[in-house]
Design a protein around this motif. Sequence first.
Motif: not given
Length: 353
Positions: A58-69, A51-56, A273-275, A43-49
């Motif tokens: 909460e997760y503070k991704p560093k782009l460019p980044v190879v996905m997958g954990h 790109w909803p506001d809450n992901i940016v 959940g984010h709600e 699910g985290t990969d799907m969210h990163l893909y």
Amino acid sequence: MGEMKAFVKVRPEPGGAEYLDWDVPNIGAGDVLIRVKAAGLCGTDMHLYEWPDNIVREYKPKLPVVMGHEFAGIVAEVGPEVKTVKAGDRVMVNPLLYCEECYFCKDGRQNICDNRPLLGLGADGAFAEFISVRSSNVHRLDDAVPFEVGALSELTCVGLHAIERARLTGGDTVAVVGAGPLGFIMAVLSLHSGAVRVFVTGLKTDRERLQLAGKIGAIPIIVEAEDPREQILEYTGGLGADVVFETAGAPSGVTQSLNLVRKGGRVGILGQGHEATEIPTAMLSFREIELVGTRAYTPREWQRVSAMLLNAQHDLSQTITRRLPLGKAEEGIKLMKGREGLKVMLLPEDEVR
Ligand SMILES: [Zn+2]
Ligand SMILES: [Zn+2]
């Protein structure tokens, strides 16, 4: 070093990910270079893909980044200071790069570390031919456990942590709310941890997923067709479930969990959940219900996961409903979004059509 293929989140926008030529990562003195043999979509990969506001936020991704954990593989090379594994070893990886310095790390609660970048989000991840990881996060994978089950080690550690947090005891009746990959894993692990009965609730659209839950010995309940509370009360002589795991991450899932748990029981909240959810706190008091937040895992779960992977591998492997070559990662994310099957596993290009 040379080049490899990788699935990379390149641009800060919905989609914005590409299958590219990428540098094989360098390894430091204490790092391990791993050839990835199986990597699960989550699910985290799907969210990163998406790109909803809450992901940016909460997760503070560093782009460019190879996905997958979520992955397992073979050690290709080790830095000069690495003593724990050697080239050729089969390994699985704790993808949480906890800081080892903060109050929580020193207290053995690395899961809630103040600074914990996740591979595939805050550092280059596993949707690639190779990944470099610090050796303290690399663990041996038993020879008898296939790589794709090894790639489920991360989710299994999430489950082991939740089971400990909710104090599941032999003989317990468990209800799992939510029939996604995490719900399925919670059902498998509960049954392998001494639960005598495990119910899994889901929606009509989860029919296929619920059938799989039935196959591993859980009792599936479609909430639109039958009242889960009535069913569980009937099975438990009017008591309710000893432990409930909320994996859906939806307000209705939390409400349902509180309806299913017995007096004095525990509800583990895994779904993120984010709600906001309204909770009748007087009910928690009157019925003495424990509501327990549970997140990720600590190194302790990684010590214990091998035995569970070995024992439960047949049931765990049922989670994998689709296998795609790495180059089709984007297709995999779309399958996930459609709630089709459970887990999509990405395999090296030459190992799957
Ligand atoms: Zn994950
Ligand atoms: Zn820390």
